[in-house]
Design a protein around this motif. Structure first.
Motif, PDB file in Angstrom:
ATOM      1  N   ASN A 425       0.853  -1.190   0.000  1.00 27.84           N
ATOM      2  CA  ASN A 425       0.000   0.000   0.000  1.00 27.84           C
ATOM      3  C   ASN A 425       0.887   1.237   0.000  1.00 27.84           C
ATOM      4  O   ASN A 425       1.777   1.368   0.846  1.00 27.84           O
ATOM      5  CB  ASN A 425      -0.911   0.012   1.232  1.00 27.84           C
ATOM      6  CG  ASN A 425      -1.901  -1.149   1.186  1.00 27.84           C
ATOM      7  OD1 ASN A 425      -2.409  -1.478   0.113  1.00 27.84           O
ATOM      8  ND2 ASN A 425      -2.158  -1.751   2.331  1.00 27.84           N
ATOM      9  N   ARG A 426       0.661   2.111  -0.975  1.00 28.26           N
ATOM     10  CA  ARG A 426       1.484   3.312  -1.048  1.00 28.26           C
ATOM     11  C   ARG A 426       1.115   4.275   0.076  1.00 28.26           C
ATOM     12  O   ARG A 426      -0.047   4.440   0.422  1.00 28.26           O
ATOM     13  CB  ARG A 426       1.297   4.009  -2.393  1.00 28.26           C
ATOM     14  CG  ARG A 426       2.034   3.312  -3.523  1.00 28.26           C
ATOM     15  CD  ARG A 426       1.972   4.171  -4.800  1.00 28.26           C
ATOM     16  NE  ARG A 426       2.812   3.604  -5.832  1.00 28.26           N
ATOM     17  CZ  ARG A 426       2.420   2.654  -6.669  1.00 28.26           C
ATOM     18  NH1 ARG A 426       1.186   2.162  -6.569  1.00 28.26           N
ATOM     19  NH2 ARG A 426       3.239   2.183  -7.584  1.00 28.26           N
ATOM     20  N   GLU A 427       2.120   4.941   0.581  1.00 27.06           N
ATOM     21  CA  GLU A 427       1.931   5.951   1.624  1.00 27.06           C
ATOM     22  C   GLU A 427       1.294   7.204   1.010  1.00 27.06           C
ATOM     23  O   GLU A 427       1.598   7.576  -0.122  1.00 27.06           O
ATOM     24  CB  GLU A 427       3.300   6.307   2.216  1.00 27.06           C
ATOM     25  CG  GLU A 427       3.255   7.414   3.256  1.00 27.06           C
ATOM     26  CD  GLU A 427       4.643   7.861   3.683  1.00 27.06           C
ATOM     27  OE1 GLU A 427       4.723   8.754   4.537  1.00 27.06           O
ATOM     28  OE2 GLU A 427       5.641   7.321   3.133  1.00 27.06           O
ATOM     29  N   THR A 428       0.408   7.839   1.754  1.00 28.48           N
ATOM     30  CA  THR A 428      -0.196   9.100   1.321  1.00 28.48           C
ATOM     31  C   THR A 428       0.305  10.211   2.237  1.00 28.48           C
ATOM     32  O   THR A 428       0.250  10.089   3.465  1.00 28.48           O
ATOM     33  CB  THR A 428      -1.727   9.041   1.366  1.00 28.48           C
ATOM     34  OG1 THR A 428      -2.187   8.020   0.463  1.00 28.48           O
ATOM     35  CG2 THR A 428      -2.339  10.378   0.958  1.00 28.48           C
ATOM     36  N   ARG A 429       0.828  11.273   1.625  1.00 26.01           N
ATOM     37  CA  ARG A 429       1.339  12.395   2.412  1.00 26.01           C
ATOM     38  C   ARG A 429       0.631  13.678   1.993  1.00 26.01           C
ATOM     39  O   ARG A 429       0.268  13.850   0.824  1.00 26.01           O
ATOM     40  CB  ARG A 429       2.840  12.570   2.204  1.00 26.01           C
ATOM     41  CG  ARG A 429       3.687  11.467   2.786  1.00 26.01           C
ATOM     42  CD  ARG A 429       5.133  11.911   2.845  1.00 26.01           C
ATOM     43  NE  ARG A 429       6.034  10.792   3.036  1.00 26.01           N
ATOM     44  CZ  ARG A 429       7.360  10.915   3.081  1.00 26.01           C
ATOM     45  NH1 ARG A 429       7.910  12.114   2.918  1.00 26.01           N
ATOM     46  NH2 ARG A 429       8.115   9.848   3.270  1.00 26.01           N
ATOM     47  N   THR A 430       0.492  14.570   2.973  1.00 26.43           N
ATOM     48  CA  THR A 430      -0.109  15.879   2.713  1.00 26.43           C
ATOM     49  C   THR A 430       0.948  16.949   2.915  1.00 26.43           C
ATOM     50  O   THR A 430       1.647  16.965   3.948  1.00 26.43           O
ATOM     51  CB  THR A 430      -1.300  16.142   3.650  1.00 26.43           C
ATOM     52  OG1 THR A 430      -2.291  15.124   3.439  1.00 26.43           O
ATOM     53  CG2 THR A 430      -1.899  17.512   3.379  1.00 26.43           C
ATOM     54  N   LEU A 431       1.108  17.821   1.912  1.00 28.21           N
ATOM     55  CA  LEU A 431       2.057  18.925   2.026  1.00 28.21           C
ATOM     56  C   LEU A 431       1.274  20.231   2.020  1.00 28.21           C
ATOM     57  O   LEU A 431       0.517  20.507   1.079  1.00 28.21           O
ATOM     58  CB  LEU A 431       3.037  18.918   0.840  1.00 28.21           C
ATOM     59  CG  LEU A 431       3.918  17.670   0.665  1.00 28.21           C
ATOM     60  CD1 LEU A 431       4.796  17.826  -0.579  1.00 28.21           C
ATOM     61  CD2 LEU A 431       4.789  17.443   1.895  1.00 28.21           C
ATOM     62  N   ALA A 432       1.429  21.001   3.053  1.00 26.48           N
ATOM     63  CA  ALA A 432       0.725  22.279   3.154  1.00 26.48           C
ATOM     64  C   ALA A 432       1.669  23.405   2.724  1.00 26.48           C
ATOM     65  O   ALA A 432       2.848  23.401   3.068  1.00 26.48           O
ATOM     66  CB  ALA A 432       0.247  22.499   4.582  1.00 26.48           C
ATOM     67  N   GLY A 433       1.135  24.361   1.975  1.00 26.77           N
ATOM     68  CA  GLY A 433       1.962  25.482   1.533  1.00 26.77           C
ATOM     69  C   GLY A 433       2.408  25.315   0.091  1.00 26.77           C
ATOM     70  O   GLY A 433       2.138  24.317  -0.574  1.00 26.77           O
ATOM     71  N   HIS A 434       3.102  26.325  -0.381  1.00 26.97           N
ATOM     72  CA  HIS A 434       3.534  26.341  -1.775  1.00 26.97           C
ATOM     73  C   HIS A 434       4.880  25.634  -1.928  1.00 26.97           C
ATOM     74  O   HIS A 434       5.734  25.670  -1.042  1.00 26.97           O
ATOM     75  CB  HIS A 434       3.640  27.783  -2.282  1.00 26.97           C
ATOM     76  CG  HIS A 434       2.377  28.563  -2.126  1.00 26.97           C
ATOM     77  ND1 HIS A 434       1.139  28.071  -2.485  1.00 26.97           N
ATOM     78  CD2 HIS A 434       2.140  29.825  -1.631  1.00 26.97           C
ATOM     79  CE1 HIS A 434       0.205  28.960  -2.249  1.00 26.97           C
ATOM     80  NE2 HIS A 434       0.786  30.051  -1.705  1.00 26.97           N
ATOM     81  N   LEU A 435       5.071  25.034  -3.116  1.00 29.51           N
ATOM     82  CA  LEU A 435       6.303  24.292  -3.401  1.00 29.51           C
ATOM     83  C   LEU A 435       7.108  25.074  -4.436  1.00 29.51           C
ATOM     84  O   LEU A 435       6.633  25.335  -5.540  1.00 29.51           O
ATOM     85  CB  LEU A 435       5.962  22.892  -3.941  1.00 29.51           C
ATOM     86  CG  LEU A 435       7.125  21.937  -4.167  1.00 29.51           C
ATOM     87  CD1 LEU A 435       7.806  21.594  -2.847  1.00 29.51           C
ATOM     88  CD2 LEU A 435       6.629  20.664  -4.844  1.00 29.51           C
ATOM     89  N   GLY A 436       8.346  25.453  -4.095  1.00 34.04           N
ATOM     90  CA  GLY A 436       9.155  26.259  -5.006  1.00 34.04           C
ATOM     91  C   GLY A 436      10.482  25.623  -5.367  1.00 34.04           C
ATOM     92  O   GLY A 436      11.292  26.240  -6.061  1.00 34.04           O
ATOM     93  N   ALA A 437      10.716  24.389  -4.908  1.00 32.53           N
ATOM     94  CA  ALA A 437      11.992  23.716  -5.183  1.00 32.53           C
ATOM     95  C   ALA A 437      11.746  22.350  -5.815  1.00 32.53           C
ATOM     96  O   ALA A 437      10.627  21.837  -5.817  1.00 32.53           O
ATOM     97  CB  ALA A 437      12.800  23.569  -3.892  1.00 32.53           C
TER      98      ALA A 437
END
Length: 810
Positions: A425-437
């Motif tokens: 089962n693949r892990e699910t992650r939540t990223l909050a905020g903007h991604l610039g890199a």
């Protein structure tokens, strides 16, 4: 001055190579020289070596001696090429002499020319050595007169060279004809009285005040004349000698060669009572291209002495190549299921442990070349080698490929082994905020929920991803993508090959808002029913659904269905092509190919004349057949002719009857004799055979000369290749690494099977200039259209593909 500066650079580089100075010291010396050249362009670096005591006098002397030796060696390699090409010496003689030259230098710290070595070993005449040095312009001015006379092989040659010198002196008004005759009489009187021999130039200087500069001027002109004469007269002399020794054998014998050039026979045409020399017979065979696999001299002597008209003898037998044995790869897992990785859901589920043997290679065995009776090398078929590479998770030990980690083995395109990690089962992650890199590989096997934007410069690689904001960077997902914001933004300059915003999905791609100056790729569907597209590329295997599409002549939008590009793999492919070109340069492949092609062309020309000669021999036999004398038409005779001595096409391996070009040539010659009497036919065919025989012998000579040149040139090229071997090995490793990278990218691209009817649906407008592409054809929208469904169909009658435009709800 430029030569001095160039020699300085060479001497410094040689000092570094000999480890007399360091690289840092080299730079310091070069900097100092640059400053000195402003005042004294002819300044020698040897002065710096002495004044600064960087090098001892002994080391300076060693450097100068080594530089001189390398110059001589370079000239002597060319000396060897000329000698071999003119058959003065063999390639082996050159190789041994160059080795002796190196030994002599190491022992004595001074150089010796290979011409002198070859003359001392009686492997080359003094005249031939001088001739080559003259051609190479390696004779010093004060020795030029002696050298020009030195190329003469007889007193008659010397007299002719003498007269040429006098003729040049008269032509340029240094002397008159009367003065020349007077000098020649004095020279002759000196020779008859046994006095000291003097060159004509010396006598003219004493009698008529010619200066040394005048004599040198004449000698320089004569040098060029003698160089030209050497090339022409040697060829003429050789040709006359060969014709003289073979003329009688052409009257007495005929030869035939099998289709594959592996057998040759000699036929007795006429009896003779003179003693036939074995050497002359060998020369005749050589002239006719029969050079390899000859039977013993004893059998040839018996045939020459005792054969009767009509007798024939197999005179030569070539050797067939020993065939190669292919490389064998034995896999230790089920490759059938593991290779079918491009269809979703059919990956192999076999799991292996770290250290498990995945495959073993039994190496190939290279065959041995054969040689046909013409001396042409017959290469065996190259053994088949399996290009098997180690991808991620695989290591190679000796001839075995091992799992470097636990996982699922995959054989991709029969060339690259991978170990894919076992996924549950693949892990699910939540990223909050903007991604610039750029997040690199951090989230490759993760399902992402991104609560924010991906800004310009931001990039993410993952499985499934859901993005609540806008995307201005790059997204590469092996699964589905859902973008709730806009994709891309308007830029002042757009380069098609370098979009700032790129979205790539291995499944379905859903976009809620507009798409602007972006590249969008989906392995299944692009669903963007509310999106307006501005100057963008949309690619999908199945369906594209959009609201409106806007284009401009400078930056049209592109909509493609039924095919998706793999931009990363394409970029790696371009790198591979570039590195392969570098490898070919290091391996001198173009030079070798050109050399081999030229040799093959020589053999092809020789073979063509041989086959024409055999056609004419056959036609003459038909023309003279006793049983067919009552028939005048040569064409009718051929239909009834039954050869009795194996000289016809059917008896010669079927060569002539199976060769369309030769059949056309035979028809051409038959047409030439239509309407002629039998005697006229025989006369014409005999004359043509003599003409073609002469052409064949000339082609054989050219082939022999070029073969010798080919061997020398190839050897020198291969020496250069050998020096590049370390770079070649590194280049091959670089190419293999790129191929593994490409296979990894292709492996993780999971396109669905082609949908039965991929289509584009646009609810509102498709502006003019928009490009539509299907799997097989494309079109440009000339006039804006509204509410359309676009697909590619195949015409069942013409089998041609076309793009059709229908109503949105049709």
């Amino acid at each position: 001055m430029i030569d001095t500066q160039k020699e300085n650079q060479q001497l410094i580089a040689l000092a570094v190579k000999c480890k007399f100075i360091t690289a840092n010291l080299e730079q310091a010396i070069l900097s100092r020289l640059i400053a000195i050249y402003q005042k004294d362009p002819g300044y020698s670096v040897v002065t710096i070596f002495k004044e600064t005591k960087i090098l001892t006098q002994e080391k300076i002397n060693s450097l100068l001696a080594l530089r001189n030796h390398l110059k001589i060696k370079m000239l002597d390699k060319r000396f060897g090429e000329i000698g071999v090409s003119n058959r003065f010496i063999t390639p082996k003689h050159v190789e041994n002499a160059l080795n002796d030259q190196d030994v002599f230098f190491r022992k004595n710290r001074k150089s010796k020319k290979i011409g002198d070595i070859l003359v001392e070993k009686n492997e080359m005449s003094q005249a031939n050595k001088t001739a080559i040095l003259l051609i190479q312009d390696r004779i010093q001015d004060d020795l030029l007169e002696q050298a020009i006379y030195g190329i003469a092989s007889s007193e008659m040659d010397r007299a002719t060279i003498n007269k040429r010198f006098g003729a040049i002196a008269v032509k340029y008004n240094f002397i008159t004809i009367e003065q020349l005759n007077q000098a020649l009489r004095i020279q002759k009187k000196d020779a008859e009285s046994g006095g000291k021999k003097r060159y004509l130039g010396q006598i003219l200087q004493e009698l008529f005040q010619l200066t040394e500069q005048n004599v040198l001027f004449i000698l320089k002109i004569q040098q060029q004349i003698e160089k030209d004469r050497l090339s022409l007269e040697k060829a003429v002399t050789l040709y006359k000698s060969e014709i003289s020794s073979s003329k009688r054998f052409n009257e007495l014998f005929e030869f035939t060669v099998s289709q594959d050039k592996m057998e040759a026979w000699v036929h007795r045409k006429k009896e003779s009572f003179e003693n036939l020399e074995l050497d002359h017979f060998h020369n005749w065979l050589k002239l006719n291209g029969i050079r390899f696999g000859l039977i013993s001299n004893e059998l040839i002597k018996i045939f020459l002495a005792d054969s009767e008209t009509g007798d024939r003898l197999k005179i030569a037998q070539g050797t067939f190549p020993e065939q190669s044995i292919d490389e064998i790869v034995q896999f230790h897992f089920d490759t059938e299921s593991s290779t079918n990785t491009e269809i979703k859901g059919q990956r192999s589920q076999i799991q292996v442990k770290k250290g498990a043997v995945l495959a073993k290679i039994t190496p190939h065995k290279q065959g041995k070349p054969g040689t046909n009776i013409m001396g042409q090398t017959i290469l065996p078929i190259e053994p088949r080698s399996h290009l098997l590479m180690c991808g991620n998770g695989v290591v190679k030990k000796g001839r075995s490929f091992l799992a470097g980690q636990d996982g699922i083995p995959v054989l991709f395109k029969q060339r690259t082994l991978f170990i894919e990690p076992c996924r549950h089962n693949r892990e699910t992650r939540t990223l909050a905020g903007h991604l610039g890199a750029d997040t690199k590989e951090i989230y490759r096997d993760v399902n992402l929920k991104l609560e924010g934007n991906i800004n310009a410069g931001g990039a993410v690689i993952c499985h499934d991803v859901s993005i609540t904001g806008n995307v201005l960077g790059k997204v590469d997902a092996s699964g589905d993508i859902h973008i709730k914001g806009n994709v891309g933004e308007k830029e002042s300059v757009v380069e098609r090959s370098d979009y700032r915003t790129i979205i790539m999905s291995g499944g379905n791609l859903k976009i809620s808002k507009n798409i602007t100056q972006a590249k969008v790729v989906a392995s299944r569907n692009v669903i963007a029913s509310n999106s307006n597209v501005f100057s963008s590329e949309i690619h999908a295997m199945e369906t594209i659904i959009l609201n409106s599409v806007y284009s401009s002549p400078e930056h049209p939008s592109i909509l493609e269905i039924g095919h998706i590009p793999n931009f990363k793999a394409d970029a790696v492919n371009r790198l591979i092509d570039k590195e392969i070109a570098v490898l070919r340069t290091l391996q001198k492949q173009d030079e070798l190919d050109t050399l081999a092609l030229k040799l093959q062309n020589h053999f092809n020309t020789q073979n063509e004349y041989l086959e024409k000669k055999q056609i004419l021999t056959y036609l003459l036999n038909v023309c003279n057949a006793d049983k067919l004398k009552h028939i005048e038409s040569l064409g009718q005779k051929i239909q009834l002719y039954e050869p009795s001595n194996g000289t016809g096409p059917a008896d010669n391996g079927g060569m002539l009857l199976q060769n369309e070009y030769m059949l056309a040539y035979m028809d051409q010659e038959i047409k030439q004799v239509e309407g002629l009497s039998i005697a006229q036919q025989e006369n014409y065919l005999s004359r043509r055979r003599v003409e073609i025989s002469d052409m064949y012998q000339a082609a054989t000579n050219r082939t022999a000369r070029y073969t010798a040149e080919y061997q020398v040139r190839k050897k020198f090229i291969m020496e250069k290749v050998f020096k590049n071997q370390q770079e070649i090995n590194l280049q091959k490793q670089k190419i293999e690494a790129l191929m593994i990278q490409k296979d990894f990218l292709l492996l993780h691209k999971q396109p669905a099977a082609l949908a039965p009817d991929p289509m584009i649906r646009v609810k509102n407008m498709v502006e003019n200039n928009t490009v539509i592409k299907g799997p097989h054809t494309s079109m440009v929208i000339k006039k804006s259209i509204y509410g359309v469904r676009i697909r590619e169909i195949k015409d069942v009658i013409t089998n041609n593909y076309e793009i059709v435009i229908e109503g949105y709800y049709d």
